[in-house]
Write a protein that holds these residues in place. Structure first.
Motif, PDB file in Angstrom:
ATOM      1  N   ASN A  23      34.044 161.206 102.698  1.00 43.78           N
ATOM      2  CA  ASN A  23      33.230 161.773 103.774  1.00 43.78           C
ATOM      3  C   ASN A  23      32.084 160.824 104.076  1.00 43.78           C
ATOM      4  O   ASN A  23      31.463 160.284 103.161  1.00 43.78           O
ATOM      5  N   ARG A  24      31.796 160.676 105.356  1.00 43.02           N
ATOM      6  CA  ARG A  24      30.685 159.834 105.790  1.00 43.02           C
ATOM      7  C   ARG A  24      29.769 160.668 106.669  1.00 43.02           C
ATOM      8  O   ARG A  24      30.233 161.426 107.504  1.00 43.02           O
ATOM      9  N   SER A  25      28.484 160.479 106.459  1.00 38.28           N
ATOM     10  CA  SER A  25      27.490 161.223 107.222  1.00 38.28           C
ATOM     11  C   SER A  25      26.364 160.281 107.621  1.00 38.28           C
ATOM     12  O   SER A  25      25.963 159.431 106.834  1.00 38.28           O
ATOM     13  N   GLU A  26      25.889 160.452 108.825  1.00 38.24           N
ATOM     14  CA  GLU A  26      24.739 159.687 109.307  1.00 38.24           C
ATOM     15  C   GLU A  26      23.706 160.671 109.829  1.00 38.24           C
ATOM     16  O   GLU A  26      24.059 161.704 110.380  1.00 38.24           O
ATOM     17  N   GLY A  27      22.438 160.343 109.646  1.00 37.47           N
ATOM     18  CA  GLY A  27      21.399 161.234 110.132  1.00 37.47           C
ATOM     19  C   GLY A  27      20.141 160.481 110.528  1.00 37.47           C
ATOM     20  O   GLY A  27      19.805 159.453 109.943  1.00 37.47           O
ATOM     21  N   ILE A  28      19.475 161.008 111.544  1.00 41.83           N
ATOM     22  CA  ILE A  28      18.191 160.475 111.987  1.00 41.83           C
ATOM     23  C   ILE A  28      17.252 161.675 112.104  1.00 41.83           C
ATOM     24  O   ILE A  28      17.610 162.694 112.693  1.00 41.83           O
ATOM     25  N   THR A  29      16.058 161.534 111.542  1.00 43.01           N
ATOM     26  CA  THR A  29      15.062 162.602 111.609  1.00 43.01           C
ATOM     27  C   THR A  29      13.795 162.060 112.249  1.00 43.01           C
ATOM     28  O   THR A  29      13.305 161.000 111.866  1.00 43.01           O
ATOM     29  N   LEU A  30      13.286 162.819 113.223  1.00 46.09           N
ATOM     30  CA  LEU A  30      12.010 162.501 113.873  1.00 46.09           C
ATOM     31  C   LEU A  30      11.014 163.596 113.526  1.00 46.09           C
ATOM     32  O   LEU A  30      11.354 164.781 113.554  1.00 46.09           O
ATOM     33  N   LEU A  31       9.805 163.200 113.191  1.00 43.91           N
ATOM     34  CA  LEU A  31       8.719 164.140 112.969  1.00 43.91           C
ATOM     35  C   LEU A  31       7.595 163.753 113.915  1.00 43.91           C
ATOM     36  O   LEU A  31       7.029 162.655 113.796  1.00 43.91           O
ATOM     37  N   ASN A  32       7.349 164.625 114.882  1.00 47.16           N
ATOM     38  CA  ASN A  32       6.318 164.373 115.901  1.00 47.16           C
ATOM     39  C   ASN A  32       6.490 163.007 116.565  1.00 47.16           C
ATOM     40  O   ASN A  32       5.534 162.269 116.764  1.00 47.16           O
ATOM     41  N   GLY A  33       7.743 162.650 116.861  1.00 42.61           N
ATOM     42  CA  GLY A  33       8.035 161.426 117.588  1.00 42.61           C
ATOM     43  C   GLY A  33       8.250 160.191 116.737  1.00 42.61           C
ATOM     44  O   GLY A  33       8.629 159.149 117.252  1.00 42.61           O
ATOM     45  N   PHE A 121      18.771 158.448 121.837  1.00 40.53           N
ATOM     46  CA  PHE A 121      19.161 159.837 122.116  1.00 40.53           C
ATOM     47  C   PHE A 121      18.160 160.822 121.509  1.00 40.53           C
ATOM     48  O   PHE A 121      17.665 161.724 122.189  1.00 40.53           O
ATOM     49  N   ILE A 122      17.841 160.644 120.218  1.00 39.56           N
ATOM     50  CA  ILE A 122      16.939 161.606 119.572  1.00 39.56           C
ATOM     51  C   ILE A 122      15.521 161.487 120.138  1.00 39.56           C
ATOM     52  O   ILE A 122      14.814 162.478 120.281  1.00 39.56           O
ATOM     53  N   LYS A 123      15.110 160.282 120.527  1.00 39.72           N
ATOM     54  CA  LYS A 123      13.782 160.128 121.142  1.00 39.72           C
ATOM     55  C   LYS A 123      13.750 160.772 122.523  1.00 39.72           C
ATOM     56  O   LYS A 123      12.726 161.334 122.931  1.00 39.72           O
ATOM     57  N   GLU A 124      14.863 160.691 123.245  1.00 41.58           N
ATOM     58  CA  GLU A 124      14.944 161.359 124.550  1.00 41.58           C
ATOM     59  C   GLU A 124      14.821 162.875 124.373  1.00 41.58           C
ATOM     60  O   GLU A 124      14.131 163.543 125.150  1.00 41.58           O
ATOM     61  N   LEU A 125      15.459 163.427 123.342  1.00 36.16           N
ATOM     62  CA  LEU A 125      15.325 164.863 123.069  1.00 36.16           C
ATOM     63  C   LEU A 125      13.883 165.219 122.747  1.00 36.16           C
ATOM     64  O   LEU A 125      13.345 166.228 123.222  1.00 36.16           O
ATOM     65  N   ASP A 126      13.237 164.377 121.938  1.00 36.74           N
ATOM     66  CA  ASP A 126      11.844 164.626 121.570  1.00 36.74           C
ATOM     67  C   ASP A 126      10.945 164.593 122.804  1.00 36.74           C
ATOM     68  O   ASP A 126      10.081 165.460 122.974  1.00 36.74           O
ATOM     69  N   ASN A 127      11.141 163.611 123.680  1.00 35.46           N
ATOM     70  CA  ASN A 127      10.347 163.521 124.912  1.00 35.46           C
ATOM     71  C   ASN A 127      10.559 164.740 125.794  1.00 35.46           C
ATOM     72  O   ASN A 127       9.610 165.231 126.418  1.00 35.46           O
ATOM     73  N   LEU A 128      11.786 165.244 125.832  1.00 32.84           N
ATOM     74  CA  LEU A 128      12.087 166.438 126.617  1.00 32.84           C
ATOM     75  C   LEU A 128      11.322 167.644 126.066  1.00 32.84           C
ATOM     76  O   LEU A 128      10.768 168.445 126.836  1.00 32.84           O
ATOM     77  N   LEU A 129      11.258 167.767 124.756  1.00 34.05           N
ATOM     78  CA  LEU A 129      10.487 168.855 124.143  1.00 34.05           C
ATOM     79  C   LEU A 129       9.004 168.746 124.488  1.00 34.05           C
ATOM     80  O   LEU A 129       8.349 169.744 124.807  1.00 34.05           O
ATOM     81  N   VAL A 130       8.474 167.545 124.411  1.00 31.90           N
ATOM     82  CA  VAL A 130       7.049 167.335 124.714  1.00 31.90           C
ATOM     83  C   VAL A 130       6.751 167.751 126.150  1.00 31.90           C
ATOM     84  O   VAL A 130       5.744 168.419 126.420  1.00 31.90           O
ATOM     85  N   LYS A 131       7.620 167.382 127.090  1.00 33.35           N
ATOM     86  CA  LYS A 131       7.402 167.700 128.508  1.00 33.35           C
ATOM     87  C   LYS A 131       7.528 169.197 128.779  1.00 33.35           C
ATOM     88  O   LYS A 131       6.734 169.756 129.539  1.00 33.35           O
ATOM     89  N   ARG A 132       8.551 169.838 128.195  1.00 37.51           N
ATOM     90  CA  ARG A 132       8.856 171.226 128.544  1.00 37.51           C
ATOM     91  C   ARG A 132       8.122 172.260 127.688  1.00 37.51           C
ATOM     92  O   ARG A 132       8.026 173.416 128.085  1.00 37.51           O
ATOM     93  N   CYS A 133       7.673 171.877 126.533  1.00 34.60           N
ATOM     94  CA  CYS A 133       7.046 172.839 125.615  1.00 34.60           C
ATOM     95  C   CYS A 133       5.653 172.337 125.243  1.00 34.60           C
ATOM     96  O   CYS A 133       5.427 171.878 124.110  1.00 34.60           O
ATOM     97  N   LYS A 134       4.728 172.462 126.154  1.00 34.28           N
ATOM     98  CA  LYS A 134       3.394 171.871 125.999  1.00 34.28           C
ATOM     99  C   LYS A 134       2.583 172.478 124.851  1.00 34.28           C
ATOM    100  O   LYS A 134       1.681 171.836 124.329  1.00 34.28           O
TER     101      LYS A 134
END
Length: 146
Positions: A23-33, A121-134
């Motif tokens: 099994n192979r797994s990859e992960g990226i975690t962002l905390l406050n950008g 991709f994950i940074k784009e999701l984070d930016n979307l959260l910042v814009k939509r959830c002030k």
């Protein structure tokens, strides 16, 4: 690995199944950008089942060297023989001990994203959260298995 498994199983008169899994797994975690994790994990192991007189024995290991595989096989056989000794004789038909090999690769056929694409991709999701959830106080995003 296949040759090693064949070597260990040759000249056996019991029905045996050997399953090798990876099994192979990859992960990226962002905390406050900020990226706080970027990981790749690979796990593997083997399991062996044996059958005799209506009883199944099983053993597994994550060690894939010859000694560990032999120990795993012996443990599966020991488990089977233990169960056989505790049950009444049966007329259960035995499985064929004729050797055959089957290989199945369930890896995706889709194109893989590069490391850069995954991070974008994950940074784009984070930016979307910042814009939509002030009113958010903090953000923790985790993306696995891209």
């Amino acid at each position: 690995m296949r040759e090693l498994i064949k070597k260990i199983l040759c000249d056996r008169d019991e029905y045996l199944e050997v399953r090798l899994q990876e099994n192979r797994s990859e992960g990226i975690t962002l905390l406050n950008g900020d990226i706080i994790e970027n990981s790749k994990i690979q796990t593997q192991g083997v399991s062996i089942r044996s059958f005799k007189n209506g009883c199944w024995g099983f053993a597994s290991t994550n060690m894939l060297d010859e000694v560990s595989l032999n120990n795993c096989l012996n443990e599966a056989l020991k488990n089977t023989h233990f169960l056989v000794s505790k049950t009444k004789p049966t007329t259960t038909k035995e499985f064929s001990t004729q050797h055959f090999t089957s290989y199945h690769d369930f890896t995706t056929k889709k194109n893989r994203w590069s490391g850069r694409e995954k991070i974008e991709f994950i940074k784009e999701l984070d930016n979307l959260l910042v814009k939509r959830c002030k009113d958010l106080k903090g953000r923790n995003l985790l993306v696995k298995n891209l």
